[in-house]
Design a protein around this motif. Structure first.
Motif, short mmCIF file in Angstrom:
data_model
loop_
_atom_site.label_atom_id
_atom_site.label_comp_id
_atom_site.label_asym_id
_atom_site.label_seq_id
_atom_site.Cartn_x
_atom_site.Cartn_y
_atom_site.Cartn_z
N GLY A 243 0.59 -1.12 -0.04
CA GLY A 243 0.05 -0.14 0.02
C GLY A 243 0.77 1.29 0.02
N LYS A 244 2.00 1.05 0.17
CA LYS A 244 2.90 2.42 0.29
C LYS A 244 4.07 2.20 -0.82
N PHE A 245 3.76 1.43 -1.75
CA PHE A 245 4.77 1.27 -3.10
C PHE A 245 4.03 1.44 -4.46
N SER A 246 4.52 2.47 -5.18
CA SER A 246 3.89 2.76 -6.36
C SER A 246 5.05 3.07 -7.48
N CYS A 247 5.05 2.42 -8.55
CA CYS A 247 5.92 2.31 -9.83
C CYS A 247 5.13 2.67 -11.02
N GLY A 248 5.90 3.46 -11.65
CA GLY A 248 5.29 3.85 -12.87
C GLY A 248 5.15 2.95 -13.92
N THR A 249 5.01 3.38 -15.31
CA THR A 249 5.31 2.22 -16.47
C THR A 249 6.52 2.27 -16.97
N ASN A 250 6.94 1.04 -17.74
CA ASN A 250 8.01 0.80 -18.42
C ASN A 250 9.02 0.66 -17.45
N CYS A 251 9.05 0.32 -16.35
CA CYS A 251 10.12 0.22 -15.25
C CYS A 251 10.92 -1.03 -15.24
N ARG A 252 12.08 -1.12 -15.07
CA ARG A 252 12.75 -2.41 -14.79
C ARG A 252 13.39 -2.61 -13.35
N LEU A 253 13.09 -3.34 -12.48
CA LEU A 253 13.62 -3.45 -11.29
C LEU A 253 14.61 -4.86 -11.29
N GLY A 254 15.78 -4.70 -11.00
CA GLY A 254 16.68 -5.67 -11.22
C GLY A 254 16.43 -6.86 -9.89
N TYR A 255 17.23 -7.79 -10.02
CA TYR A 255 17.26 -8.84 -8.81
C TYR A 255 17.61 -8.46 -7.66
N ASP A 256 16.80 -8.84 -6.64
CA ASP A 256 17.04 -8.45 -5.52
C ASP A 256 16.69 -6.81 -5.22
N PHE A 257 15.93 -6.27 -5.80
CA PHE A 257 15.54 -5.09 -5.60
C PHE A 257 14.56 -5.08 -4.31
N SER A 258 14.92 -4.38 -3.32
CA SER A 258 14.08 -4.22 -2.13
C SER A 258 13.57 -3.10 -1.46
N VAL A 259 12.58 -2.90 -0.95
CA VAL A 259 12.17 -1.59 -0.28
C VAL A 259 11.56 -1.78 1.05
N TRP A 260 12.33 -1.09 2.12
CA TRP A 260 11.69 -1.33 3.39
C TRP A 260 11.09 0.32 3.49
N ASN A 261 9.62 0.24 3.20
CA ASN A 261 8.81 1.39 2.94
C ASN A 261 8.10 1.69 4.45
N HIS A 262 8.68 2.27 5.32
CA HIS A 262 7.69 2.82 6.25
C HIS A 262 6.91 3.97 6.19
N SER A 263 7.34 4.72 5.04
CA SER A 263 6.77 5.89 4.46
C SER A 263 6.54 5.53 2.97
N PRO A 264 5.96 6.31 2.22
CA PRO A 264 5.47 6.18 0.81
C PRO A 264 6.90 6.02 0.01
N PHE A 265 6.94 4.96 -0.97
CA PHE A 265 7.96 4.99 -2.03
C PHE A 265 7.17 5.10 -3.40
N THR A 266 7.80 6.03 -4.21
CA THR A 266 7.00 6.36 -5.41
C THR A 266 8.03 6.46 -6.38
N VAL A 267 7.69 5.76 -7.71
CA VAL A 267 8.68 5.73 -8.73
C VAL A 267 8.04 6.46 -9.95
N GLY A 268 8.44 7.30 -10.72
CA GLY A 268 7.96 7.73 -11.80
C GLY A 268 8.08 6.60 -12.94
N ASP A 269 7.96 7.14 -14.44
CA ASP A 269 8.00 6.20 -15.65
C ASP A 269 9.44 5.98 -15.86
N ASP A 270 9.79 4.97 -16.43
CA ASP A 270 10.93 4.45 -17.05
C ASP A 270 12.49 4.42 -16.39
N LEU A 271 12.27 3.92 -15.10
CA LEU A 271 13.24 3.58 -14.28
C LEU A 271 14.11 2.32 -14.65
#
Length: 187
Positions: free
Chosen positions: A71-99
């Motif tokens: 509920g606190k993770f948002s990722c835009g379109t056309n993003c690529r998250l590599g192996y072992d991508f991790s988020v410790w999101n005690h607060s919102p984590f937001t990513v735009g497009d084309d990451l």
């Protein structure tokens, strides 16, 4: 007595729901996303959406993907998250497009104060559009990364990163400001 039974029933229901969610989240890891199989990517995004994890269209996540709080993770379109991508999101984590995030990227949305009680400090992380993150980067919030930024491998990033920057190091510093930062060249 009725209140006790109701509370107990709610606890059992919540425990069962958590187990189901954990099971579904574990299943999504069995479906590796890759550009050659859009059906698997759609299934993966559907499962994550039902876990309140928003992943945009045409985005790919690799095995080892981890999100601490749904509920606190948002990722835009056309993003690529590599192996072992991790988020410790005690607060919102937001990513735009084309990451483009390489392997081993860790994001921690908060830290602790230096007082003796080690008071928690929540800090959202916001990553702009068209950002390239190298391998094994650690991002600690509060942090805002502007559009068209390149972050070198093994960097430690916190605070504000201006758009159109190339940064690197631990702690990360601006290596170059460039109107065309994501041209793929550091020269």
């Amino acid at each position: 007595m009725t209140q006790y039974r109701t509370s107990f029933a709610l606890d059992i229901r919540d425990m069962a729901a958590r187990m189901v969610v954990r099971g579904i989240f574990a299943l999504h890891r069995l479906i590796p996303g890759n550009p050659g199989n859009p059906t698997k990517n759609k299934i993966q995004r559907w499962i994550l959406a039902h876990l309140s994890i928003s992943i945009g269209a045409r985005s790919q996540i690799s095995p080892g993907f981890f999100v601490f709080q749904r509920g606190k993770f948002s990722c835009g379109t056309n993003c690529r998250l590599g192996y072992d991508f991790s988020v410790w999101n005690h607060s919102p984590f937001t990513v735009g497009d084309d990451l483009l995030a390489s392997h081993g990227v860790k994001a921690i949305c908060g830290t602790h104060a230096t007082d003796t009680a080690r008071t928690d400090i929540s800090g959202p992380i916001k990553i702009g559009n068209n950002v390239w993150i190298g391998a094994n980067v650690i991002i600690v919030g509060p942090c805002t990364i502007g559009d068209n930024v390149i972050i070198g491998a093994n960097s430690f990033v916190t605070g504000y990163v201006a758009p159109e920057s190339i940064i690197g190091g631990s702690p990360a510093r601006v290596l170059r400001r460039n109107a065309n930062a994501n041209s793929g060249s550091l020269t």
